[in-house]
Design a protein around this motif. Structure first.
Motif, PDB file in Angstrom:
ATOM      1  N   GLY A   9       0.829  -1.199   0.000  1.00 20.70           N
ATOM      2  CA  GLY A   9       0.000   0.000   0.000  1.00 20.70           C
ATOM      3  C   GLY A   9       0.861   1.245   0.000  1.00 20.70           C
ATOM      4  N   PRO A  10       0.242   2.428  -0.046  1.00 18.62           N
ATOM      5  CA  PRO A  10       1.007   3.682  -0.015  1.00 18.62           C
ATOM      6  C   PRO A  10       1.609   3.938   1.357  1.00 18.62           C
ATOM      7  CG  PRO A  10      -1.350   4.128   0.036  1.00 18.62           C
ATOM      8  CD  PRO A  10      -1.203   2.653  -0.179  1.00 18.62           C
ATOM      9  N   ARG A  11       2.697   4.703   1.384  1.00 20.04           N
ATOM     10  CA  ARG A  11       3.376   5.022   2.632  1.00 20.04           C
ATOM     11  C   ARG A  11       2.559   6.006   3.472  1.00 20.04           C
ATOM     12  NH1 ARG A  11       8.969   6.548  -0.236  1.00 20.04           N
ATOM     13  NH2 ARG A  11       7.410   7.465  -1.620  1.00 20.04           N
ATOM     14  N   VAL A  12       2.954   6.155   4.723  1.00 18.80           N
ATOM     15  CA  VAL A  12       2.178   6.941   5.693  1.00 18.80           C
ATOM     16  C   VAL A  12       2.889   8.256   6.012  1.00 18.80           C
ATOM     17  CG1 VAL A  12       1.157   6.921   8.003  1.00 18.80           C
ATOM     18  CG2 VAL A  12       1.302   4.798   6.685  1.00 18.80           C
ATOM     19  N   GLY A  13       2.122   9.341   6.104  1.00 20.53           N
ATOM     20  CA  GLY A  13       2.640  10.615   6.598  1.00 20.53           C
ATOM     21  C   GLY A  13       3.607  11.333   5.670  1.00 20.53           C
ATOM     22  N   ILE A  14       3.434  11.206   4.366  1.00 28.07           N
ATOM     23  CA  ILE A  14       4.349  11.875   3.414  1.00 28.07           C
ATOM     24  C   ILE A  14       3.566  12.796   2.473  1.00 28.07           C
ATOM     25  CG2 ILE A  14       6.092  10.066   3.522  1.00 28.07           C
ATOM     26  CD1 ILE A  14       4.942   9.042   0.811  1.00 28.07           C
ATOM     27  N   GLN A  15       2.591  13.501   3.020  1.00 26.09           N
ATOM     28  CA  GLN A  15       1.762  14.376   2.194  1.00 26.09           C
ATOM     29  C   GLN A  15       2.561  15.496   1.532  1.00 26.09           C
ATOM     30  OE1 GLN A  15       0.940  13.245   5.189  1.00 26.09           O
ATOM     31  NE2 GLN A  15      -0.768  11.915   4.621  1.00 26.09           N
ATOM     32  N   TYR A  16       3.732  15.784   2.056  1.00 26.31           N
ATOM     33  CA  TYR A  16       4.585  16.826   1.496  1.00 26.31           C
ATOM     34  C   TYR A  16       5.236  16.397   0.178  1.00 26.31           C
ATOM     35  CZ  TYR A  16       8.027  13.802   3.714  1.00 26.31           C
ATOM     36  OH  TYR A  16       8.763  12.714   4.092  1.00 26.31           O
ATOM     37  N   ALA A  17       5.235  15.108  -0.134  1.00 25.77           N
ATOM     38  CA  ALA A  17       5.907  14.584  -1.320  1.00 25.77           C
ATOM     39  C   ALA A  17       5.062  14.801  -2.574  1.00 25.77           C
ATOM     40  CB  ALA A  17       6.206  13.102  -1.135  1.00 25.77           C
TER      41      ALA A  17
END
Length: 300
Positions: free
Chosen positions: A259-267
């Motif tokens: 699944g997608p990684r967590v807590g990297i909305q800045y990317a």
């Protein structure tokens, strides 16, 4: 109705025993008297008590569940008590001496290839052994990778050879453990997000300040570092050398969730949505959110 015991014969004794039995009256219990006859070592009971046969318990060094278990013989505290901190995991029984440290070349591959291979491997420090259950891959040219800004005093270990630890402080609160991947100067790593305790449960609970055996104990990267008792001073530590913090071989999981990684909305959007998070299918030792993890389309 209570009966009086008969007069004892020579060499015999009688003892009145009061037993509480259920009653339908106002009091939930009533007291009935029974008597038993003793003559030296022989006892004759005037009442019979029906009991279920006790199950025979075979001694064992491990705690079993419906799945197979692992037994790690690391520094037992007492032979008279079951060894604390050994929890069952899905793999065959292993002895402590069979746990081998992973060699440097195991780590020197692409982070996206290394990440799923780390699942089921074991982190050991002192009497604590943790099984890795969830990881995230971070690669070169990845807008979520710490190496995206180049080498700095903090990120220098990321650019070292695979097999070193990269430990950093997140938001000034949580210590995060990463396993450096690939060749030197590449700048890639795998974050250890969650683990399952295998040995040293009491030490883990003390370091975490949480007396529980539930997954909340180790589901999160900051919790993993707390349980291992490591700080940023461990950054650049070699995980393939004996002593300190070691990465040991362990059985591969049968199925892996992605699944997608967590807590990297800045990317960048492509990196945010990249399925570079991996976890052991069926394990409760996985951090939130769990709904974003699924089996690969090829296994559905």
């Amino acid at each position: 109705m209570n009966k009086s015991p008969p007069k004892p014969q020579k060499g015999q004794q009688f003892t009145v025993v009061q037993i509480k039995t259920l009653s339908s009256e106002s009091s939930p219990y009533s007291v009935s008297s029974f008597w038993l006859q003793t003559n030296q070592m022989k006892r004759t009971y005037r009442f019979k008590r029906v009991t279920k046969p006790k199950k025979s318990i075979q001694p064992d060094d491990s705690i079993h569940t419906s799945e197979k278990s692992i037994t790690i013989g690391a520094r037992p505290k007492s032979q008279s008590q079951p060894q604390p901190g050994i929890l069952s995991i899905s793999n065959p029984t292993l002895s402590f001496n069979e746990l081998k440290i992973l060699p440097p070349d195991f780590f020197q591959i692409d982070a996206l290839d290394l990440a799923p291979r780390l699942l089921g491997k074991l982190l050991r420090r002192d009497d604590v052994i943790l099984r890795i259950t969830e990881v995230e891959a971070y690669r070169p040219n990845d807008s979520a990778c710490h190496g995206r800004f180049g080498r700095t005093p903090r990120t220098a270990p990321v650019f070292g050879p695979g097999g070193h630890a990269y430990v950093y402080l997140c938001y000034g609160l949580h210590t995060m453990l990463n396993v450096v991947a690939d060749k030197e100067e590449v700048g890639a790593a795998v974050l250890v997000r969650s683990c399952e305790p295998v040995c040293g449960l009491e030490t883990i609970q003390q370091r975490r300040g949480q007396i529980t055996e539930k997954p909340v104990l180790l589901t999160g990267p900051g919790k993993v570092c707390q349980a291992l008792g490591i700080s940023t001073e461990w950054s650049n530590h070699r995980l393939y050398t004996p002593g300190g913090l070691e990465l040991l071989d362990g059985p591969e999981p049968e199925k892996i969730l992605v699944g997608p990684r967590v807590g990297i909305q800045y990317a960048l959007p492509d990196d945010v949505n990249a399925p570079w998070r991996f976890a052991i299918a069926g394990s409760p030792w996985i951090s939130a959110p769990k709904k974003t993890l699924t089996l690969p389309s090829s296994e559905i």
